[in-house]
Design a protein around this motif. Sequence first.
Motif, PDB file in Angstrom:
ATOM      1  N   TYR A  17      49.788  34.876  29.655  1.00  0.00           N
ATOM      2  CA  TYR A  17      50.749  35.914  30.076  1.00  0.00           C
ATOM      3  C   TYR A  17      51.929  35.355  30.870  1.00  0.00           C
ATOM      4  CZ  TYR A  17      52.149  40.681  31.049  1.00  0.00           C
ATOM      5  OH  TYR A  17      52.848  41.857  31.088  1.00  0.00           O
ATOM      6  N   TYR A  27      62.186  39.728  30.581  1.00  0.00           N
ATOM      7  CA  TYR A  27      61.050  40.183  31.403  1.00  0.00           C
ATOM      8  C   TYR A  27      61.408  40.105  32.884  1.00  0.00           C
ATOM      9  CZ  TYR A  27      56.302  40.405  33.352  1.00  0.00           C
ATOM     10  OH  TYR A  27      55.181  40.746  34.083  1.00  0.00           O
ATOM     11  N   GLY A  50      47.715  49.176  36.282  1.00  0.00           N
ATOM     12  CA  GLY A  50      47.737  48.150  35.234  1.00  0.00           C
ATOM     13  C   GLY A  50      48.632  47.010  35.675  1.00  0.00           C
ATOM     14  N   ASP A  73      43.701  47.088  37.920  1.00  0.00           N
ATOM     15  CA  ASP A  73      43.593  46.572  36.552  1.00  0.00           C
ATOM     16  C   ASP A  73      42.103  46.403  36.252  1.00  0.00           C
ATOM     17  OD1 ASP A  73      46.002  44.975  34.758  1.00  0.00           O
ATOM     18  OD2 ASP A  73      43.915  44.671  34.134  1.00  0.00           O
ATOM     19  N   ASP A 103      38.956  50.841  35.808  1.00  0.00           N
ATOM     20  CA  ASP A 103      39.344  51.232  34.455  1.00  0.00           C
ATOM     21  C   ASP A 103      40.253  52.463  34.525  1.00  0.00           C
ATOM     22  OD1 ASP A 103      39.514  52.030  31.815  1.00  0.00           O
ATOM     23  OD2 ASP A 103      37.393  51.692  31.383  1.00  0.00           O
ATOM     24  N   LEU A 104      41.441  52.342  33.975  1.00  0.00           N
ATOM     25  CA  LEU A 104      42.411  53.447  34.036  1.00  0.00           C
ATOM     26  C   LEU A 104      42.053  54.599  33.095  1.00  0.00           C
ATOM     27  CD1 LEU A 104      45.688  51.308  34.187  1.00  0.00           C
ATOM     28  CD2 LEU A 104      44.599  52.515  36.084  1.00  0.00           C
ATOM     29  N   VAL A 121      53.666  49.698  34.049  1.00  0.00           N
ATOM     30  CA  VAL A 121      54.543  48.941  33.158  1.00  0.00           C
ATOM     31  C   VAL A 121      53.747  48.359  31.983  1.00  0.00           C
ATOM     32  CG1 VAL A 121      56.214  47.056  33.010  1.00  0.00           C
ATOM     33  CG2 VAL A 121      55.985  48.334  35.145  1.00  0.00           C
TER      34      VAL A 121
HETATM   35  C1  LIG Z   1      50.842  44.172  28.921  1.00  0.00           C
HETATM   36  S1  LIG Z   1      49.905  44.039  30.394  1.00  0.00           S
HETATM   37  C2  LIG Z   1      51.057  44.622  31.612  1.00  0.00           C
HETATM   38  C3  LIG Z   1      50.792  44.031  32.969  1.00  0.00           C
HETATM   39  C4  LIG Z   1      51.873  44.321  34.019  1.00  0.00           C
HETATM   40  N1  LIG Z   1      52.036  45.727  34.235  1.00  0.00           N
HETATM   41  C5  LIG Z   1      53.173  43.692  33.584  1.00  0.00           C
HETATM   42  O1  LIG Z   1      54.005  44.422  33.015  1.00  0.00           O
HETATM   43  O2  LIG Z   1      53.354  42.495  33.769  1.00  0.00           O
HETATM   44  C6  LIG Z   1      48.800  45.417  30.278  1.00  0.00           C
HETATM   45  C7  LIG Z   1      47.809  45.448  31.445  1.00  0.00           C
HETATM   46  O3  LIG Z   1      47.071  46.680  31.394  1.00  0.00           O
HETATM   47  C8  LIG Z   1      45.723  46.395  31.691  1.00  0.00           C
HETATM   48  N2  LIG Z   1      44.896  47.470  31.089  1.00  0.00           N
HETATM   49  C9  LIG Z   1      44.856  47.854  29.806  1.00  0.00           C
HETATM   50  N3  LIG Z   1      43.981  48.861  29.645  1.00  0.00           N
HETATM   51  C10 LIG Z   1      43.454  49.105  30.873  1.00  0.00           C
HETATM   52  C11 LIG Z   1      42.473  50.017  31.360  1.00  0.00           C
HETATM   53  N4  LIG Z   1      41.860  50.885  30.549  1.00  0.00           N
HETATM   54  N5  LIG Z   1      42.163  49.993  32.668  1.00  0.00           N
HETATM   55  C12 LIG Z   1      42.781  49.102  33.512  1.00  0.00           C
HETATM   56  N6  LIG Z   1      43.704  48.212  33.110  1.00  0.00           N
HETATM   57  C13 LIG Z   1      44.038  48.221  31.799  1.00  0.00           C
HETATM   58  C14 LIG Z   1      45.464  45.034  31.072  1.00  0.00           C
HETATM   59  O4  LIG Z   1      44.346  44.392  31.616  1.00  0.00           O
HETATM   60  C15 LIG Z   1      46.773  44.322  31.386  1.00  0.00           C
HETATM   61  O5  LIG Z   1      46.728  43.659  32.606  1.00  0.00           O
END
Ligand SMILES: C[S@@+](CC[C@H](N)C(=O)[O-])C[C@H]1O[C@@H](n2cnc3c(N)ncnc32)[C@H](O)[C@@H]1O
Length: 251
Positions: A17, A27, A50, A73, A103-104, A121
């Motif tokens: 990442y 970004y 997240g 997250d 967990d969201l 985001v």
């Molecule tokens: C594309 S990344 C974005 C991370 C950060 N917001 C950024 O933009 O740099 C998506 C994030 O959402 C988290 N995520 C996805 N589904 C999730 C869930 N159900 N519960 C908690 N976190 C979740 C993933 O672990 C990941 O870290």
Amino acid sequence: MNSKVKKSFWQLYAWVYDAVLLRFLPYRELIAHVTSALDAREGWAILDAGCGTGNFIYHIIQACPGVKAVGVDFAAAMLSRAMLKIRKAAPVSINSVIFREADLNLPLPFTDEEFAGAICVNVLYAVDDPKFLLGEIYRVLQKNGRLILVTPPVQPQIWPIVRAHACRLKEASPSGWIFTLAGQVVRLIPLLTVFLLINIFIKSRQSFHFFNREELSLLVKNCGFEVVSIVPVYGGQDWLVEAKKQHSGLL
Ligand SMILES: C[S@@+](CC[C@H](N)C(=O)[O-])C[C@H]1O[C@@H](n2cnc3c(N)ncnc32)[C@H](O)[C@@H]1O
């Protein structure tokens, strides 16, 4: 995809990442854009739903050292990177940032009206029920609390972001940008390959949620928010929504 497989997917993403995205100028611009749109003030409690590797929280606490931030997250590999990053930013951050593994797709582990601001985001597309998550963010926001939501449009593409990156390099160095870009690509080939495969996978998932402007506006309004603005950002591959909690009390 069950929850365990989803989590493993994000754990894998954590590995590449920052190495790829933090080199991407669009970004970095997105981080600055979200920070200025949030416009956090001293004393605010901020939720990053997240939070991934903590890039947004890191930037927000630098811009406004008086905020208290909570990053949530479910991917431990993302959170461990976030913690490391924030620890390096000490002493500003040491007592003002908390990360929680949660967990969201489940109710947020916070009481009503705990936060003055929230960001989310590039996460909404990945949860089971975007309306549920937005409803939960609404619940934990104070009256007039601000939400900055960033989420991809229908059929997101990676190439416009790469193009935007190349344009920024060109603006900075009209004669040398091509060498800079080529050097970045060569150095990052293995990581870029994983990154691209992950993004192709995301794009192809039927269970992920992508919205056009009208759908997104309606969704956010239906969760009780006032939509202040929706603008394309990130080479046109994200919507940035500024929204406000209109009234207190649950929907
Ligand atoms: C594309 S990344 C974005 C991370 C950060 N917001 C950024 O933009 O740099 C998506 C994030 O959402 C988290 N995520 C996805 N589904 C999730 C869930 N159900 N519960 C908690 N976190 C979740 C993933 O672990 C990941 O870290």
